[in-house]
Design an enzyme around this catalytic site. Structure first.
Site, PDB file in Angstrom:
ATOM      1  N   GLU A  49       0.883  -1.175   0.000  1.00 25.16           N
ATOM      2  CA  GLU A  49       0.000   0.000   0.000  1.00 25.16           C
ATOM      3  C   GLU A  49       0.917   1.220   0.000  1.00 25.16           C
ATOM      4  O   GLU A  49       1.643   1.464   0.968  1.00 25.16           O
ATOM      5  CB  GLU A  49      -0.901  -0.003   1.242  1.00 25.16           C
ATOM      6  N   GLU A 470       1.264 -37.740 -61.783  1.00 29.45           N
ATOM      7  CA  GLU A 470       0.422 -38.735 -61.121  1.00 29.45           C
ATOM      8  C   GLU A 470       1.329 -39.914 -60.765  1.00 29.45           C
ATOM      9  O   GLU A 470       1.953 -40.528 -61.637  1.00 29.45           O
ATOM     10  CB  GLU A 470      -0.695 -39.182 -62.059  1.00 29.45           C
TER      11      GLU A 470
END
Length: 1088
Positions: A49, A470
């Site tokens: 504080e 492919e």
């Protein structure tokens, strides 16, 4: 505080012994943070504080700092007290994460970190400390003495309770793993014993890699082979998986001038997985054999190879092993939005209706970023190499020949010849018994029509030649079959990569300075497919064996044609040196001025910086070396925006200046933040750029981007060398919110909402910049008036960038319909520069709701061709501010959710920074006379249209597109000067213009005027002499003239009367004489 008597108002009797207290003893706080820290973490926390007043006046903050400074520092030092050390495995020495550290007599334990490290706060004393880990024998260290100051070091070495079995590597690698399990392989397989003929190391990692597994694999090889690899991502899939690419090169991350770039892409259809695994095998093969195998070593040293194992990682995760047996399998084929990625690219014959997918856009951006020469896209479902074109105008199966049909056939054969089964041409006899491909290759469209295919887009929109391969009839074969696929395709994969070196390659250079010319065109006679040069002027043109006429051309240069013989093996280097058009200065011709050499090392250093930042990945390197994350995460309303700007000004006072340009209708400030090494000081030699956002309050993305940019620049000043030099040499003005009133009422997630678009008077501010600013200034909106008077009409900006919303593109002037646009090439160049540095914008397909079919080539369009309107800010800026301005539309959504802001910042930050680099290019000029006196307010006319004016000190700066430009310099009292200057794409061009004294007076040649004036003066002098002589004779004859007049009054009375009348007329005519001559004389005297 230490007195324990705070004397807070209303609590004067409250005391705390020594200024401390137990929290609960003071008052009870449930759910407090300090207790959570202590109970649930290893952290000890206290609550301070600091003052009786919670929000004291600013005047008291200095005293509060004085009171608490030493305490704060002393408290930080306490982190070092107690005991610290490591908990390790006694056998391996590895740190033991989450080991428990217990102190006898204190019921509070802590745990060790990831490396077994721990730190236990304790006050001075003697302690018994124990380390405990499951699976290990606990260890206690007794009588540990803790003293004041630094912590006592205490390490623990724990014995495992069960010893691990030694790993039998030979047995491990020799035993095949079950198909259903994922078996790790050794980190680095040992090379086989030397044999008379070198045998390359083959891959051993044959399994199906799901995304996480693939990610680890890629990171592992990037980590183990850092000298030849670089792992990067080109973007994310729909489900936010990274689209990883592994670069393999002897200089990863760098484009070496003259070295071609090659790419493989796999798994475009998620359920076609063989390509994905083959590319991972190829990465392993190249990495392990570099430096030992001559073929691999040569390939890696001479080629920059990029391998993307999976373009569709989301689809892969949906597909299942063995499910897509033949061509008909579709589960996982598409991406997560269920779009076929090989039908998603812009097509030359048909409109692709499907919205562009994230994966497609990312790959398109990638292909525009690197100078790829050759590529293959790996698929599954058959066994053949197909080459462009993939479709035709009729949309039927018919041979669709590209201009480079012969080259594509050769490329396709280079792959199929190395795959015996493919070369036979009858791949899938069980399913398609009649299907036959001669030599294992086919034209794509002749096989079947594929609109929106990737290989055609490569060929038509980049320099890259791509084929589709492919790899097998089974799309997702069992894992045990993968070694067979590697063996069938290993040689094909390597042989195809070598084709990148076929044909012709070389450099296109500037004859004057020897530098490479970017975007020069390489054309081959009779083949309608030009390619362009890269940033070093390097090019690659794939060709089959033959004789060719090849032409190199570039804007502002004379083209050069050479006849070239291409052999059957390897490539031929052919360099071109181009001379600039009108480069020779003949008598009476216009000289060409270029950037002069300077002995100032700072100038050379800065020019090098601009060149580096303009090069490939230059801005990426700047961003990588910058500090701090400034990504916006929320929108700031007016109050927060004001506080943020004030915070920047207060934290960086030496490089910022915050001012208000004026107020909005509702009296909110229109803030302007200048960032410069000398803010608020005149530096006419430095270019000045402004960024403006929020002209429409409902489109606040631009505001947040500019706030992020401002913080980025401030944060990196004096930390990042490039940012520091840019700030030192640039005056940057940021106006983040031009319409704060509209912004206050706009609503987040209002993608199409017009709420807040106008100001508080309901006026669209981008229609308020009317042409005649002097006539209508009294009725102008206050926001418009503020920016016109305090920014635009200062006429000292070189570039302006306005940010808006509602699409993803850039517009350049004019917004009003006009027949011609002066300086169009430059304006379009600036817009294109922004778009090209954005990952998506340059693709030209914003994909905005209700406009999914909108196509903006290059992401750039003239304002009037997109949304024509009068009174726009950019038009006013160009016309009256003599400053080019572009408008950037940052996103389709006007007000997207705050969660999208980090992505938007990541997308736009490179483009924003590119503007800071670009503002230093163009032409920097200085105008003076022969005595060295600077001439301000001289008119500089560019290309017989655009006008700018020299600033204080004779400086001028104008941005121009790369190429050759005409400059006319005009100043009162001086001879007009006409020069040419060549503007480069990566460096500024400097021009020194020295005026000669004007050689014409009143439109007549100076020599004629001087001759006439001299003759007139001579005649005047002669006349004066004659009059004087006459008067002298008369004076001698009438010495007593006036006396005689009085004597002979009658004789002279009439003559005197006439003389008197004539004098009055003379005086009268002088009183009403035209003052034109006097003004001309004044003007002439001021000129000379």
């Amino acid at each position: 505080m230490r007195t324990g008597k705070p004397n807070c108002p209303g609590e004067e009797g409250e005391t705390f012994q020594d200024g401390i207290t137990n929290g609960a003893q003071w008052y009870d706080v449930e759910g407090g943070m300090q207790d959570y820290n202590y109970v649930w973490a290893n952290c000890f926390e206290i609550t301070l504080e600091l003052s009786c007043c919670k929000y004291p006046p600013t005047s008291e903050l200095q005293q509060a700092w004085e009171n608490n400074r030493d305490s704060l520092l002393a408290f930080i030092e306490k982190v070092h007290i107690g005991v610290k050390g490591f908990v390790r495995d006694a056998v391996t020495g590895a740190g033991l994460e989450n080991a428990t550290i217990a102190v006898a007599g204190i019921a509070h334990n802590i745990t060790a970190g990831k490396r077994g490290d721990y730190h236990r706060l304790l006050v001075p004393g003697t302690y018994n400390v124990t380390a405990v880990v499951m699976g290990y024998t606990p260890v206690t260290r007794e009588n540990i003495e803790v003293k004041e100051g630094d912590a006592t070091e205490v390490d623990f070495s724990l014995q495992p309770t069960i010893m691990p079995l030694a790993l039998n590597v030979t047995q491990f690698t020799a035993t095949p793993a079950p198909v259903s399990t994922i078996t790790p392989t050794p980190v680095q397989a040992e090379a086989p014993s030397p044999t008379p003929l070198h045998q390359p190391i083959q891959p051993v990692d044959f399994r199906h890699h799901h995304f996480s597994d693939m990610e680890i694999f890629l990171r592992r090889y990037a980590s183990e082979y850092p000298n030849i690899t670089r792992l990067y991502s080109v973007g994310k899939s729909v489900e936010l998986r990274e689209l990883y690419v592994m670069e393999i090169s002897d200089n990863p991350g760098i484009h070496e001038a003259g070295e071609p770039e090659f790419k493989y892409i796999g798994n475009m259809h998620g359920n076609e997985v063989v390509g994905r695994e083959l590319l991972l095998n190829l990465i392993e093969y190249l990495c392990k054999n570099f430096g030992t195998d001559p073929e691999v070593t040569d390939l890696v040293q001479s080629t920059r190879i990029h391998i993307m194992p999976s373009m569709n990682p989301d689809g892969y995760e949906k597909s299942q092993e063995g499910s897509a047996v033949y061509r008909g399998g579709t589960v996982g084929r598409n991406n997560s939005n269920n779009y076929d990625l090989n039908r998603n690219f812009p097509d030359q014959f048909f409109h692709v209706a499907d919205p562009p997918q994230p994966e497609t856009l990312a790959v398109m951006t990638w292909l525009k970023t690197y100078p790829f020469v050759l590529s293959a896209n790996l698929h599954g479902g058959s066994l053949v190499v197909n080459y462009p074109f993939d479709d035709d105008e009729q949309g039927i199966a018919i041979y669709s020949k590209s201009p480079d049909d012969a080259v594509f056939q050769q490329l396709a054969l280079s792959y199929s010849k190395e795959n015996r089964k493919m070369y036979q041409g009858s791949p899938c006899k069980d399913m398609y018994p009649t299907e036959y491909f001669p030599h294992g290759i086919t034209n794509g469209a002749q096989w079947y029509n594929v609109p929106g295919g990737m290989q055609d887009w490569n060929y038509l929109h980049t320099n890259c030649f791509e084929v589709t391969i492919e790899l097998g009839c089974v799309k997702y074969p069992k894992a045990e079959e993968l070694p067979k696929y590697w063996e069938q395709n290993r040689r094909s994969l390597l042989q195809f990569m070598k084709q990148v070196h076929r044909g012709v390659w070389g450099f296109v250079l500037d004859a004057m300075d020897g530098r490479g010319i970017l975007n020069a065109t390489i054309s081959v006679a009779d083949i309608n497919h030009p390619v362009t040069t890269y940033k070093d002027g390097d090019y690659w043109r794939l060709l089959v064996q033959g004789t060719y006429k090849i032409t190199a051309s570039a804007r502002g240069y004379d083209p050069v044609t050479k006849t070239v013989e291409v052999g059957s093996k390897g490539g031929v280097q052919v360099n071109f040196t181009l001379s600039r058009s009108d480069i020779k200065v003949e008598e009476g011709k216009v000289p060409v001025l270029n950037t002069p050499d300077t002995s100032d090392p700072n100038e050379k250093e800065f020019e090098t910086l601009i060149k580096d930042l303009s090069a490939e990945n230059g801005l990426e390197r700047l961003l990588l070396t910058s500090s701090g994350d400034v990504s916006p995460y929320r929108y700031r309303p007016y109050k927060d925006l004001s506080e943020f700007l004030r915070g920047l000004y207060l934290n960086y006072p030496h490089i910022t200046n915050l001012t208000s340009l004026g107020q909005s209708v509702e009296f909110r400030q229109i803030w302007s933040l200048e960032i410069s090494n000398k803010p608020n000081q005149s530096e006419p030699e430095d270019p000045k750029i402004r960024f403006v956002a929020g002209i429409h309050g409902n489109a606040p993305v631009g505001t947040e981007l500019l706030l992020a940019l401002a913080e980025f620049l401030c944060m990196n000043y004096k930390k990042n060398a490039a940012v520091t030099k840019l700030i030192d040499r640039t005056r940057i003005v940021i106006v983040p919110s031009l319409n704060p009133d509209g912004r206050e009422i706009a609503q987040e997630r209002g993608c199409t909402s017009k709420i807040g678009q106008t100001n508080a008077h309901g006026r669209d501010l981008d229609t308020d910049f009317t042409s005649n600013y002097s006539r209508y200034s009294g009725t102008r909106e206050p926001e418009t008036k503020a920016i016109i008077e305090n920014l635009i009409l200062k006429q000292d900006f070189s570039l302006s960038v306005a940010l808006d919303g509602g699409s993803l593109l850039v517009t350049y002037p004019y917004d009003k319909p006009v027949q011609t646009v002066e300086n169009k090439e430059t304006l379009k160049h600036l817009a294109s520069l922004y778009a090209n540095n954005h990952p998506l914008m340059h693709l030209g397909q914003p994909g905005c709701p209700n406009k999914s079919d909108e196509n903006i080539p290059g992401g750039v369009i003239r304002g009037s061709e997109w949304h024509s309107h009068l009174g726009s800010m950019k038009d006013f800026s160009v016309t009256f501010g003599h400053c080019p301005e572009i408008t950037v539309y940052t996103s389709c959504c006007y007000f997207p959710s705050a969660g999208q802001l980090p992505v938007l910042w990541a997308d736009h930050r490179k483009s924003l920074l590119s503007m800071l680099v670009e503002v230093h290019k163009g032409v920097h000029g200085f105008v003076q006379d022969k005595s060295g006196k600077a001439i301000s307010k001289a008119t500089i006319v560019l290309n017989e249209g655009l006008r700018v004016y020299t600033k204080e000190g004779g400086y001028f700066h104008v941005l121009l597109a790369p190429g050759l430009h005409n400059i006319n310099a005009i100043a009162d009292g001086y001879q007009q000067k006409h020069v040419k200057v060549f503007v480069r794409h990566d460096a500024p061009s400097s021009v020194l213009i020295v005026f000669d004294t004007e050689n014409r007076i009143f439109g007549l040649p100076r020599e004629l005027v001087v001759t006439v004036a001299g003759a007139s003066m001579s005649a005047l002098v002669l006349t004066a002499c004659i009059i004087w002589c006459v008067c002298s004779i008369k004076s001698n004859r009438h010495k007593d003239g006036f006396h005689r007049l009085r004597q002979h009054h009658d004789d002279y009375e009439d003559e005197i009367r006439m003389m008197s009348t004539g004098s009055k007329k003379s005086l009268l005519s002088h009183e009403f004489q035209d003052e034109t001559d006097t003004e001309e004389e004044t003007l002439y005297s001021s000129k000379h």
